[in-house]
Design an enzyme around this catalytic site. Structure first.
Site, PDB file in Angstrom:
ATOM      1  CG  ASP A  16      -1.588   0.878   0.839  1.00  0.00           C
ATOM      2  OD1 ASP A  16      -2.829   1.320   0.209  1.00  0.00           O
ATOM      3  OD2 ASP A  16      -2.318   2.066   2.489  1.00  0.00           O
ATOM      4  CB  SER A  17      -0.287   4.502  -0.936  1.00  0.00           C
ATOM      5  OG  SER A  17      -1.077   4.798  -0.148  1.00  0.00           O
ATOM      6  CB  CYS A  79      -3.296   0.538  -2.307  1.00  0.00           C
ATOM      7  SG  CYS A  79      -3.006   2.327  -2.767  1.00  0.00           S
ATOM      8  CD  GLU A 164      -0.720   7.117   5.596  1.00  0.00           C
ATOM      9  OE1 GLU A 164       0.363   7.780   5.754  1.00  0.00           O
ATOM     10  OE2 GLU A 164      -1.408   6.221   5.149  1.00  0.00           O
ATOM     11  CB  CYS A 198     -10.043   4.964  -0.104  1.00  0.00           C
ATOM     12  SG  CYS A 198      -7.947   4.706   0.733  1.00  0.00           S
ATOM     13  CG  HIS A 200      -5.495   4.901   4.304  1.00  0.00           C
ATOM     14  ND1 HIS A 200      -5.379   4.590   3.187  1.00  0.00           N
ATOM     15  CD2 HIS A 200      -4.716   6.049   4.441  1.00  0.00           C
ATOM     16  CE1 HIS A 200      -3.607   4.982   3.362  1.00  0.00           C
ATOM     17  NE2 HIS A 200      -3.695   5.685   3.946  1.00  0.00           N
TER      18      HIS A 200
HETATM   19  N1  DGL Z   1      -4.762   3.701   0.725  1.00  0.00           N
HETATM   20  C1  DGL Z   1      -4.801   3.201  -0.799  1.00  0.00           C
HETATM   21  C2  DGL Z   1      -6.295   3.709  -1.181  1.00  0.00           C
HETATM   22  O1  DGL Z   1      -6.812   2.207  -1.136  1.00  0.00           O
HETATM   23  C3  DGL Z   1      -4.554   5.472  -1.466  1.00  0.00           C
HETATM   24  C4  DGL Z   1      -4.630   6.294  -0.217  1.00  0.00           C
HETATM   25  C5  DGL Z   1      -3.574   7.564  -0.770  1.00  0.00           C
HETATM   26  O2  DGL Z   1      -4.199   8.376  -1.359  1.00  0.00           O
HETATM   27  O3  DGL Z   1      -2.043   6.857  -0.799  1.00  0.00           O
HETATM   28  O4  DGL Z   1      -6.742   4.197  -2.254  1.00  0.00           O
END
Ligand code: DGL
Length: 280
Positions: A16-17, A79, A164, A198, A200
């Site tokens: 993931d990022s 991600c 984050e 997403c 997150h």
């Molecule tokens: N967790 C990532 C996603 O599912 C993205 C978060 C980011 O923007 O880096 O899209």
């Protein structure tokens, strides 16, 4: 690169990022605790959401190559932004050059496959990063399988930063979450199902729930991705044989180890020891 890659079985890579992929990892581990996992968060360069296609693709490919070099044969892009912007190109253009027997899978397809069972009104909403919304990956994938479902999306540029930066319990978080959800529901008042597109966003679930009527289903991806991976390994014993089973998870981050260990504890209910690596 092929020469550098070992043929020895290895852990399943989860990329993931940043921290969001930990919500996917935790559900995968719940469903399949026997496997070894290698988690990589590109925290130093997160968020990916506002970045261009080219950059998300470059960064994701660097991460995929690194995880292959570290012994993974199978990688999950945990991600949505990377799955939306980089997965297809990596699968079609890069894997044949890197190693035809290795695999990279994403999180969008497993989420979309079950959507018809979850919505009664056939009106679905999507909240995601600007990058995922702009890619149109969700409507495209949903319409391939279920052309009768209408999908509207809302880009939520602030939500990943709230997670984050560990700001999820502050009043400001509620303001931005309400604003995006209200705007989404104004676009289609018949929505009965909202995809959290997403990785997150499950961390924001309590605030998301507070801002939605109770008849709306909220779809989180962890369980869906875990079930889909389980099924994939069952259908592909040749890949299953290349995945080691010792119940160990190793964590890598491109940011400082201390910051990662502290923040990752918000996502996973275990003590985490991480190592720092660089991607290029
Ligand atoms: N967790 C990532 C996603 O599912 C993205 C978060 C980011 O923007 O880096 O899209």
């Amino acid at each position: 690169m092929e020469n550098k890659l070992s043929n020895q079985p290895g852990p399943i890579g989860i990329f993931d990022s940043g921290y969001g992929g930990l919500t996917i990892l935790s559900k995968i581990k719940e469903a399949m605790p026997q496997y070894d996992y290698m988690y990589l968060g590109d925290n130093a360069r997160a968020p990916y959401g506002p970045r261009s296609f080219e950059i998300v693709y470059d960064f994701t490919l660097q991460a995929v190559k690194k995880l292959f070099e570290m012994g993974c044969h199978l990688i999950i892009l945990a991600c949505n932004t990377a799955s939306a912007k980089a997965l297809r190109t990596i699968q079609i253009n890069d894997l044949p050059l890197l190693d035809v027997n290795r695999r990279v899978l994403g999180v969008i397809r497993p989420t979309v496959e079950l959507i018809d069972q979850l919505t009664k009104s056939k009106h679905v909403g999507l909240v995601a990063t600007p990058g995922t919304i702009k890619s149109e990956s969700y409507p495209l994938e949903i319409h391939k399988l279920f052309p009768h479902i209408s999908v509207v999306g809302e880009s939520c540029p602030m939500w990943v930063s709230l997670v984050e930066n560990n700001e999820i319990n502050n009043e400001g978080a509620n303001f931005f979450i309400k604003k995006s959800l209200d705007s989404l529901r104004k676009k289609d008042t018949n929505i009965d199902t909202i995809i959290l597109g997403c990785t997150h966003y499950p961390l924001l679930l309590p605030i998301i729930k507070q801002n939605l009527p109770s008849h709306i289903n909220i779809v989180t991806q962890g369980e869906l991705v875990a079930e889909s991976l389980k099924d994939y390994l069952y259908r592909h014993p040749e890949m299953d044989n290349k995945c080691t089973k010792g119940g160990i998870t190793r964590f890598y981050t491109t940011e400082s180890v201390d910051k990662f260990q502290e923040s990752a504890a918000n996502f996973l209910d275990e003590k985490i020891f991480a190592s720092r690596i660089t991607l290029d």
